[in-house]
Design a protein around this motif. Sequence first.
Motif, PDB file in Angstrom:
ATOM      1  N   ARG A  96       0.835  -1.211   0.000  1.00  0.00           N
ATOM      2  CA  ARG A  96       0.000   0.000   0.000  1.00  0.00           C
ATOM      3  C   ARG A  96       0.870   1.261   0.000  1.00  0.00           C
ATOM      4  O   ARG A  96       0.616   2.208  -0.763  1.00  0.00           O
ATOM      5  N   ASP A  97       1.901   1.287   0.849  1.00  0.00           N
ATOM      6  CA  ASP A  97       2.792   2.448   0.906  1.00  0.00           C
ATOM      7  C   ASP A  97       3.475   2.676  -0.435  1.00  0.00           C
ATOM      8  O   ASP A  97       3.539   3.812  -0.941  1.00  0.00           O
ATOM      9  N   ARG A  98       3.987   1.601  -1.020  1.00  0.00           N
ATOM     10  CA  ARG A  98       4.688   1.733  -2.302  1.00  0.00           C
ATOM     11  C   ARG A  98       3.747   2.192  -3.402  1.00  0.00           C
ATOM     12  O   ARG A  98       4.133   2.979  -4.276  1.00  0.00           O
ATOM     13  N   PHE A  99       2.516   1.725  -3.361  1.00  0.00           N
ATOM     14  CA  PHE A  99       1.546   2.128  -4.384  1.00  0.00           C
ATOM     15  C   PHE A  99       1.232   3.620  -4.273  1.00  0.00           C
ATOM     16  O   PHE A  99       1.200   4.337  -5.283  1.00  0.00           O
ATOM     17  N   ILE A 100       0.987   4.086  -3.034  1.00  0.00           N
ATOM     18  CA  ILE A 100       0.661   5.502  -2.839  1.00  0.00           C
ATOM     19  C   ILE A 100       1.816   6.393  -3.274  1.00  0.00           C
ATOM     20  O   ILE A 100       1.631   7.403  -3.977  1.00  0.00           O
ATOM     21  N   LEU A 101       3.027   6.021  -2.877  1.00  0.00           N
ATOM     22  CA  LEU A 101       4.184   6.825  -3.255  1.00  0.00           C
ATOM     23  C   LEU A 101       4.424   6.790  -4.760  1.00  0.00           C
ATOM     24  O   LEU A 101       4.775   7.811  -5.372  1.00  0.00           O
ATOM     25  N   GLY A 102       4.225   5.638  -5.366  1.00  0.00           N
ATOM     26  CA  GLY A 102       4.397   5.545  -6.817  1.00  0.00           C
ATOM     27  C   GLY A 102       3.430   6.458  -7.551  1.00  0.00           C
ATOM     28  O   GLY A 102       3.811   7.146  -8.510  1.00  0.00           O
ATOM     29  N   ALA A 103       2.171   6.478  -7.094  1.00  0.00           N
ATOM     30  CA  ALA A 103       1.178   7.346  -7.736  1.00  0.00           C
ATOM     31  C   ALA A 103       1.510   8.812  -7.512  1.00  0.00           C
ATOM     32  O   ALA A 103       1.394   9.643  -8.430  1.00  0.00           O
TER      33      ALA A 103
END
Length: 594
Positions: free
Chosen positions: A497-504
């Motif tokens: 979840r953290d990686r997805f939010i930061l990627g976006a």
Amino acid sequence: MDHDHENEKVSSSPTTSVSVQPAPVAPPKFSVKRLRQRVTSKDGWVGEYDFAWLCTPTLPFVRRGVAGRRRAPPFYALDDELPILLAIVCGFQHALAMLAGLITPPIIFSSALNLPPELQAYMISASLIACGILSLVQMSRLRLPGGYFLGTGLLSVVGTSFATLSTAFAIFDALYADGTCPMVTAADGTTTKGPCPDAYGMLIGTSLICSFLEMGLSFVPVRTLKRIFPPIVTGTVILMIGASLIGASGILDWGGGSNDCHGRPTDGIFALCPTIFAPRPLPWGSPEFIGLGFLSFITIVLTEIFGSPFLKNASIIIGLLVGSIVAGAAGYMDSSSIDSAPAITFLWVHTFKIRVYPPAILPMLAVYVSLAMEAIGDITASAEVSRLAVDGEEFDSRIQGGVLADGIGGFFSALFTVTPLSVFAQNNGVIAITRCANRGAGRWCCFFLILFGVLGKISGVFLSIHPSVLGGVTTFLFAAVMTSGARVLSYLRWTRRDRFILGAAFSFGVGDLLVPGIFTHLFDAVNANKGLQGLLNSITIVLSTPFLIAGIVAVVLNIVIPAEFPETAAVTEEQDVEAHAVRHGASPTAVEEK
């Protein structure tokens, strides 16, 4: 952001051993007899403080044994009786630690708008004076009706926020694009930006009305704010602020100038940097310019390695000083700004037409939200390094009072012709190394800042600094802001979840940073009336400001995407404790090196 804008690293992690005072100590009562005793006695002036320790450099190739090390001086807590000389010396050191962060934003603003030298010098003086006055307010702890407070009651100083810079660049570009600010067209068809003081008036006017948002946020429970703006949001915003400033100002100045000369036009006043009228103009990116900037940069590094505790906290000013001495000796400096600067000045010697620019309202509201989050983290760090509790009712009241003073400071700073202010984190490093958390030193700091601002020739000296020298220093400052953002993000568990939010978030933020004009023409085909066009311009400014669009994406996705457990239990206990502390108040936005 700001800072906005310190050479001793201060860890805000709860894993650091901090002796917390069990109860506040009442300050000694004032009396004429006590004052006379302090002024006329050695103990009242010097106390037990080891000034030799403060000024002893770290010599190369010399290793001290345990027996040869100096004993650290006593710690002076918030309400301890502070020796007069120590208060003056520590106050001066706080002022030096802040100075580069205070003069950089007005220099960048005035250069971006091509303002005349007398206005540029005034803006530097106004920034120094306003920060000195409003720091006194922030250090107070005035009780208000309803159990609220104004100010932190800590040694908390404020400075011109760096967070406003990237937003201001987008606003200025929009004003030049729509014809509000003049563009000068040369014979060959190339255009350069003309002076536009009205754009600065619109910036501070919009800032004035938007400051009420931060005032309102000060009455929202601290825990609620932290849930809405967790480290995944604040870290992203801080990192993008630093990266934006490096690309928009720092590295461009290092190459010779952040004005139109970096495009290397074939003719016009910006055919050479800083302009063709400079004492020794050269094309942008010339090795001479790169060398001047590198000299300032490496001076900061050497001061950090070999300097005394006092010099380490003033390394930014040392870098500017050494770079300016060499630039002056080599003939690159222009003394006209010093000659034209008044000997004595104050606020409102020059004024700007304060007006509201509607498309800038949404971006400035977002700036004030980031300032509130920055204030919470920096106040937490100030309380921790002052050896005070970082939880409980008293701590929450300091947060509330500090954010309120931050918002009120944004209102009055606009009236003082200065852009929004924020709590400065670099002074926490000064507190840690000098072991002095007493507000007496802070009041002397405010005195020196106001004095520096009133003495107009000092502003002229700062204005005469060559862009390459300034660029070598500000690139370091802005990169340190980036580092602080990366440090905040390091507390995450790094789940999917953290990686997805930061990627976006970085998809928009970094993409916008690398290709600044991608959203500029988004609404060109829309045939809108004046009101709708203002809204579209506002959206364009938000989309064109990397830290705003990245922060918005991070906030929205953090709310929308449900939380999950870590994919692996590989997070160490220490990392888990640190992450928990940052989520619950440890300084997420404290900028350790500005």
